[in-house]
Design a protein around this motif. Structure first.
Motif, PDB file in Angstrom:
ATOM      1  N   ARG A  87      -7.238  -7.745  -0.505  1.00 38.15           N
ATOM      2  CA  ARG A  87      -6.683  -7.792   0.837  1.00 38.15           C
ATOM      3  C   ARG A  87      -6.009  -6.483   1.235  1.00 38.15           C
ATOM      4  O   ARG A  87      -5.772  -6.249   2.423  1.00 38.15           O
ATOM      5  CB  ARG A  87      -5.667  -8.931   0.927  1.00 38.15           C
ATOM      6  N   ASN A  88      -5.677  -5.637   0.270  1.00 42.39           N
ATOM      7  CA  ASN A  88      -4.963  -4.388   0.552  1.00 42.39           C
ATOM      8  C   ASN A  88      -5.617  -3.246  -0.223  1.00 42.39           C
ATOM      9  O   ASN A  88      -5.065  -2.739  -1.201  1.00 42.39           O
ATOM     10  CB  ASN A  88      -3.486  -4.519   0.162  1.00 42.39           C
ATOM     11  N   GLN A  89      -6.800  -2.860   0.193  1.00 40.02           N
ATOM     12  CA  GLN A  89      -7.540  -1.813  -0.504  1.00 40.02           C
ATOM     13  C   GLN A  89      -6.973  -0.439  -0.158  1.00 40.02           C
ATOM     14  O   GLN A  89      -6.266  -0.256   0.839  1.00 40.02           O
ATOM     15  CB  GLN A  89      -9.021  -1.893  -0.147  1.00 40.02           C
ATOM     16  N   ASN A  90      -7.293   0.539  -1.025  1.00 40.56           N
ATOM     17  CA  ASN A  90      -6.891   1.940  -0.844  1.00 40.56           C
ATOM     18  C   ASN A  90      -5.365   2.106  -0.846  1.00 40.56           C
ATOM     19  O   ASN A  90      -4.819   2.947  -0.128  1.00 40.56           O
ATOM     20  CB  ASN A  90      -7.470   2.511   0.459  1.00 40.56           C
ATOM     21  N   LYS A  91      -4.659   1.292  -1.673  1.00 34.20           N
ATOM     22  CA  LYS A  91      -3.201   1.388  -1.743  1.00 34.20           C
ATOM     23  C   LYS A  91      -2.760   1.384  -3.200  1.00 34.20           C
ATOM     24  O   LYS A  91      -3.565   1.178  -4.105  1.00 34.20           O
ATOM     25  CB  LYS A  91      -2.544   0.239  -0.978  1.00 34.20           C
ATOM     26  N   SER A  92      -1.477   1.618  -3.398  1.00 33.82           N
ATOM     27  CA  SER A  92      -0.922   1.625  -4.754  1.00 33.82           C
ATOM     28  C   SER A  92      -0.008   0.412  -4.932  1.00 33.82           C
ATOM     29  O   SER A  92       0.632  -0.046  -3.982  1.00 33.82           O
ATOM     30  CB  SER A  92      -0.126   2.905  -5.018  1.00 33.82           C
TER      31      SER A  92
END
Length: 322
Positions: free
Chosen positions: A217-222
């Motif tokens: 649900r929260n791609q391209n994050k840390s």
């Protein structure tokens, strides 16, 4: 005074430490226990009385759920919400000609110890004793008679049943005081009174499932994971490839930190660089928390709600055509 009243009878010698306590016992015996042959004397040694007589080790045994019998058998005492379970095990007890004789001897040896432990621990309510199965009728009646005789001098009211076909005997005991666990123990912070905690494999599996869910649900994050060192070590030693696969699939970065102040079965998985200790959640409460100021979560929930009604409408339409 209650200890003298409940546990001391004729033929027992009471050794009292301290002159004030000794005088109190003397006055109580003289006034309240008239005609009693209870013997008492003052302890005058310099070594603490419990240390001198080795009582500390006996007190420690009261907190164990296993009690060893002299011939190699044992009792396993388990306190539950509704009743107390006492399991009689033969263990390493041998020396009889047959299994039946060994079972009878073990049960008879367990009877006085059951009475002793029930009194010392202050057990009350419904008590279920699982004796070793005995086929002979006279052996069962002998054990029943022995346990009634063992509780003959009990200050509490005790009602007995018979040993059934499964070797179970149920008796109820009046509650005259709280049991030793209620008075002197607190609930374990890790297991919450259950007696066991989840294994590292189970905890790590929950962490990976939560990580995959929020990464989708929260791609391209840390994301930051904070857990106990034992859990982190299990991840590095056994699940390193799985974590790398999730990072590559969803293009995320997982930062791992150790916090041994956490329970073993507790972790926190959050989005962002700063991990706030106020966000810690136990495993049974999902174990993760996402803090994001954007409205992506609101948009996703609206999309999921629209897809739900669309799917429901299509299913009705297709069923009506059929």
């Amino acid at each position: 005074m209650r200890s003298v009243r409940d546990f001391c009878s004729d033929g027992i010698e009471v050794i009292v430490s301290g002159k004030e306590a000794f005088e109190a016992v003397r006055q109580y015996t003289k006034n309240a226990l008239k005609g009693s042959k209870l013997r008492y004397r003052l302890y005058r040694g310099s070594i603490p009385i419990f240390t001198y007589y080795g009582i500390e080790d006996q007190i420690s045994e009261l907190y164990s759920n296993r009690v060893e019998l002299p011939s190699g058998g044992s009792l396993v005492i388990t306190l539950t919400e509704a009743f107390v379970s006492i399991d009689v095990n033969s263990g390493k007890m041998t020396g009889e000609d047959s299994i039946e004789e060994t079972a009878y001897r073990t049960n008879m040896e367990a009877v006085p110890e059951i009475s002793r432990q029930v009194n010392l621990r202050g057990l009350s309510g419904l008590i279920v004793v699982d004796f070793i199965d005995m086929l002979k009728y006279q052996y069962c009646r002998a054990v029943e008679s022995a346990i009634k005789q063992a509780f003959k001098d009990d200050k509490a009211k005790v009602q007995f049943s018979y040993i059934n076909d499964f070797g179970l005997m149920v008796f109820s005991r009046q509650r005259i005081k709280p049991n030793i666990q209620e008075i002197n123990t607190t609930e374990c912070l890790h297991c919450k009174g259950i007696g066991r905690v989840k294994s590292n494999e189970v905890i790590v599996a929950s962490i990976l499932r939560d990580l995959q869910h929020i990464a989708h649900r929260n791609q391209n994050k840390s994301f930051d994971l904070v857990a106990h060192s034992a859990v982190i070590a299990h991840i590095f030693n056994n699940k390193r490839n799985t974590v790398s696969t999730i990072e590559k699939e969803f293009n995320i970065t997982l930062n791992i930190s150790i916090d041994n102040s956490l329970d073993v079965n507790t972790f926190v998985l959050k989005q962002g660089d700063d991990v706030n200790s106020n966000g810690y959640k136990p495993l049974q409460n999902s174990g993760y928390q996402i803090e994001d100021s954007s409205n992506e979560e609101v948009d996703n929930s609206n999309k999921l709600r629209g897809n739900f009604w669309l799917t429901k409408w299509l299913s009705r339409f297709l069923s009506s055509n059929n």
